[in-house]
Write an enzyme that holds these catalytic residues in place. Structure first.
Site, PDB file in Angstrom:
ATOM      1  N   CYS A 127       5.120  26.267 -22.007  1.00  0.00           N
ATOM      2  CA  CYS A 127       5.727  26.335 -20.673  1.00  0.00           C
ATOM      3  C   CYS A 127       6.347  24.984 -20.291  1.00  0.00           C
ATOM      4  O   CYS A 127       5.648  23.976 -20.198  1.00  0.00           O
ATOM      5  CB  CYS A 127       4.671  26.743 -19.665  1.00  0.00           C
ATOM      6  SG  CYS A 127       5.356  26.994 -18.034  1.00  0.00           S
TER       7      CYS A 127
ATOM      8  N   ASN B 130       9.011  29.742 -26.614  1.00  0.00           N
ATOM      9  CA  ASN B 130       8.828  29.775 -25.174  1.00  0.00           C
ATOM     10  C   ASN B 130      10.180  29.449 -24.540  1.00  0.00           C
ATOM     11  O   ASN B 130      11.172  29.261 -25.236  1.00  0.00           O
ATOM     12  CB  ASN B 130       7.751  28.758 -24.756  1.00  0.00           C
ATOM     13  CG  ASN B 130       7.093  29.151 -23.439  1.00  0.00           C
ATOM     14  OD1 ASN B 130       7.781  29.435 -22.473  1.00  0.00           O
ATOM     15  ND2 ASN B 130       5.774  29.152 -23.400  1.00  0.00           N
TER      16      ASN B 130
END
Lengths: 440, 446
Positions: B134, B199
């Site tokens: 993230c 991601n």
């Protein structure tokens, strides 16, 4: 019962004459503009009489520069909004769209153009600087698309401009002639008012220029004169019964309808004579006014009609019946129209031949003659040295709009015998450039 | 019907279609609905110490009339208490015992890692995905991509996890790094059973140019976010390929990034993914897109004669080589199918202004069909890519097909350009107009 009931109020009238090119929403404009390929040397531009940079203005819409888009349009055509609605785009820009070659619906250019220009009109967005007063004055006869376009361009160049208009409202046939389902008079007047505020030209209404004296005055007061005088009334056919009640010229019928709206008189059974776009309009309009039957009668065959195919389709879509190879011989009736006597025809070597013994009568209670308009010969004959072509149209230099009398320039229906608003807008702008060169 | 089931690092799944750890897997309600719709597995919205989110959270990239070719978010991990998530996981597993539920996790200390692993495994999760990817918010707190960007730390935390994990461990990688293989190798070194990538890509999605604030706007301010959606697929595919081909990685891959249709799925499988994960397309169109993924993959497998997904995995990898091993003798040239041409002339202007001046307009051709100047065409593909008509411009092979010579071979032979004005340069003998030919006649005279 016919599809359309006779309109009893202005609201009824607008319902019967619902806009065929309604204003786009932002979502629709974004979707539609997103489809444009941005062709190189785009055919739509070449097909536009005013050469609007169409791929550019569409790209500007898609990229959120609505004012820039309107400026692109107005830089080429001052009647941007009106043309977006009234242009026969099917045979101009949209007809040239490359998508047609893969049977893909062409870009809805007309409505995108209206979308962009409407935004500028509504927000009174001014796009052009006016040059300083150059001390020269130009008179324009006729406040139609040619005259007003010429005025805008001249004002931009620094001229003082006075327009003399015989009628009480501006924009000529755009307001007095264009079918109400293409654009409303209110929308037309809104664009003209927007132009007038931006370009500051004067229009003198109810000021017909008719006599030698009128012309002499203009000649002495102005440095150049532009003739945007359009055409005159409907030409007669030269058959018996044309002066009966309820036998009316299409131009007169349409003008009356545009002004009277739901109060327009309409027959129950209407025959429209002619095969041009005005005939198609008159037939559509008669049906929408509540006529029970409308018959469109043309001397020649269907394929010889001068009307665009889509105008015929539109007339048919409201119930008009086409009758071909039928030449009117006489309009029958005692005081009122009661019918039309026709003969069947055959076209031999391009000429209409009446088949002997083929006469027949179609009963009706109204006849609309869409058989062409006369030119403004009376006025033109009073101007020195102005040459007319064999159709009575003013001869001009195609580059400059200049007539054979160097002080006079001309454009619009008066030079072409009756074309589109967009042609007049192009002519007016071009003539302004010609006037500017002439007065340097 | 071909068998769509897969075994991913020991995790059995009825098909390779998994939901990525993201808003669509925020609750048991959503995951149950997804499994019912046909999704094979789900990676739960990342669990940890619950956070507090801002409003608004997403920014979009539109292209012409198409919405959300890219999506950017500044949402953090789950904001729900852990016990609520655990209860939901248990519930889902009761109804769908054969559909893998993977617990995505992001915590800080070794104790936290080891505690939460026990909790989620007790709740019935079938595997663990360590969120080291993230790129917004959490990384400021030393988690997420802050870990993924430090291979040594990544390796250490993975090892902590492996000390207690009884289910397979997947390390989720961040693309916000120079060489994706380094964290991938570290994951392996830490004992991870698999990797998932990518991601989101650190991004700033656009700016409100009236108020001078980037999107998404939070009370007049903004921050960078994570970018996903169809636009990122090419970046993700390359990273998947990099990991799949690296002998130092060598563990199964769950491919993520811009997957929206069956074709995307097939591409990911062919480049070495065993499962794929989807988020943005579901956020845009809902769980129902899995019908198209399933039908498309099945039909493709039937058409190609694959009986199981295993047979497809990595099938395109042998055909990926370093540039220097591509055949310099291979030559294609553009060919325009006149019948199909619509005369937009986009190929002309693209080649003229953006490539090699190898397309000519034919002034007298009313149909506006351009023609290829064969001797100038370098076979770059650009015209065929800009052409709006399917199959109108094709690239046709013109060399004999008998000769293969690569840059590598030429280097070994010593026949590559080595001086500034070398006769062996590729552009030697290639016609290019004079600079002033660009100008109209009246501007040419100085």
């Amino acid at each position: 019962m016919p599809e359309f009931r006779r309109p009893k109020s202005e609201a009824d009238f607008h319902k019967n004459f619902e806009q065929i090119k309604p204003l786009m929403s932002k979502t629709e404009a974004n979707q539609e503009s997103g489809r444009c390929l941005f062709c190189y040397d785009a055919p739509c531009v070449k097909a536009c009489p005013t050469s609007i940079d169409i791929p550019l203005f569409i790209r500007q819409i898609n990229n959120g520069n609505l004012s820039g888009s309107a400026k692109t349009i107005y830089a080429a055509n001052y009647f941007g909004r009106i043309c977006g609605n009234v242009c026969p785009t099917e045979v101009l820009c949209e007809g040239a769209c490359v998508f047609e070659k893969q049977n893909i619906r062409p870009i809805d250019i007309g409505r995108l153009q209206t979308y962009a220009t409407y935004n500028s009109i509504r927000n009174n967005k001014k796009h052009f600087e006016l040059a300083a007063d150059n001390g020269k004055k130009v008179a324009i006869i006729g406040a139609g698309p040619a005259g007003i376009s010429c005025a805008c361009e001249l004002r931009k160049l620094g001229f003082t401009v006075d327009i003399f208009e015989a009628k009480s409202q501006p924009s000529g046939l755009t307001i007095y002639g264009v079918a109400p389902y293409k654009i409303t008079n209110e929308d037309v007047l809104e664009e003209v008012a927007y132009l007038q505020e931006q370009f500051q030209f004067k229009i003198h209404y109810n000021s017909a220029i008719q006599s030698k004296k009128d012309l002499a005055r203009l000649d002495s007061e102005y440095d150049a004169i532009f003739l945007g005088i359009g055409l005159g009334s409907t030409s007669g056919i030269g058959i018996k019964g044309e002066n009966l009640d309820n036998c009316i010229g299409a131009v007169e019928f349409i003008e009356n309808m545009k002004m009277e709206k739901h109060d327009t008189k309409i027959g129950k059974n209407v025959i429209v004579l002619g095969g041009g776009n005005t005939a198609m309009d008159a037939a559509s309009e008669a049906a929408r006014l509540g006529a029970e039957t409308v018959m469109l009668c043309y001397r020649r065959s269907k394929i010889e009609m001068r009307a665009y195919w889509f105008e015929y389709d539109l007339a048919k879509s409201v119930g008009t019946r086409g009758v071909f190879n039928a030449a009117p011989l006489e309009i029958i009736g005692t005081s009122h129209v009661e019918g039309v006597k026709f003969a069947q025809t055959e076209i031999i070597d391009g000429k209409v031949k009446i088949l002997p013994g083929s006469e027949f009568i179609k009963p009706c209670d109204m006849v609309i003659k869409a058989t062409g308009q006369e030119t403004q010969v009376n006025l033109l004959n009073q101007i020195d040295k102005i040459k007319l072509d064999k159709n009575g149209c003013i001869s001009i230099n195609l580059e400059t709009g200049q007539t054979t009398n160097p002080k006079y320039f001309a454009g619009g229906d008066a030079i072409n015998g009756g074309k589109e608003v967009v042609n007049a807008a192009a002519d007016g702008k071009k003539a302004a450039t010609g006037i500017n060169q002439f007065l340097q | 019907m071909p068998d769509l089931s897969v075994n991913f690092a020991g995790i059995q799944s009825p098909n390779p279609f998994w939901l990525a750890s993201a808003p669509p897997t925020n609750s048991g309600y959503q995951v149950m609905k997804a499994f019912d719709a046909g999704w094979g597995g789900a990676v739960w919205k990342t669990m940890g110490i619950p956070i507090v989110n801002v409003s608004s959270r997403y920014g979009g990239v539109n292209y012409k009339d198409k919405r959300l070719v890219g999506l950017n978010n500044i949402e953090l991990i789950t904001d729900r208490p852990l016990k609520d998530n655990l209860r939901d996981i248990e519930e889902v597993k009761k109804y769908f015992p054969n559909h893998p539920v993977i617990a995505s996790l992001m915590v800080d200390s070794r104790d936290e890692w080891q505690q939460i692993i026990k909790d989620v495994e007790n709740a019935g999760s079938d595997g663990l995905e360590l969120n080291f990817g993230c790129p917004h918010g959490m990384c400021e707190r030393g988690m997420g991509s802050a870990v993924g960007q430090e291979p040594k730390i990544l390796e250490r935390i993975t090892a902590w996890v492996k000390e207690v994990a009884t289910t397979p461990v997947i390390v989720k990688l961040t693309p916000n790094i120079t060489d994706i293989r380094e964290p991938a190798r570290a994951a392996r070194a830490g004992g991870s059973d698999a990797i998932s990538l990518i991601n989101t890509i650190q991004s700033l999605v656009g700016v409100d140019i009236d108020n001078f604030v980037p999107y998404p706007v939070v009370d007049g301010l903004s921050t960078n976010g994570g970018y996903c959606g169809p636009a990122i697929k090419p970046i993700a595919l390359n990273m998947v390929k990099e990991c799949a081909m690296d002998p130092g990685v060598g563990i199964p891959i769950s491919g993520i990034g811009g997957i929206e249709n069956w074709r995307d799925v097939v591409e990911y499988l062919l480049l070495g993914s065993t499962t794929i994960q989807v988020c943005t397309a579901v956020m845009h169109y809902g769980f129902g897109i899995v019908r198209e993924l399933t039908a498309g993959l099945e039909q493709y497998m039937l058409d190609k004669g694959f009986n199981s997904v295993d047979q497809m995995i990595g099938k395109a990898l042998p055909n990926v080589k370093p540039w220097e091993h591509l055949n310099l003798e291979y030559q294609v040239k553009a060919q325009i199918e006149d019948e199909l041409c619509i005369g937009c002339q986009l190929c002309y202007i693209a080649c003229e202004d953006g490539a090699h001046q190898a397309i000519r307009l034919n002034e007298n051709n009313e149909l506006r069909i351009p023609s290829i100047i064969e001797e100038n065409c370098v076979g770059c593909n650009l015209c065929s890519l800009v052409c709006p008509v399917d199959n109108c411009i094709s690239m046709v092979r013109t060399d004999s097909g008998k000769k293969i010579e690569t840059w590598h071979q030429r280097t070994e032979k010593g026949s590559i350009p080595t001086t500034w004005n070398d006769k062996r340069a590729g552009g030697v003998g290639h016609w290019i107009p004079e600079p002033k030919d660009a100008l109209k006649q009246d501007k040419k005279e100085l």
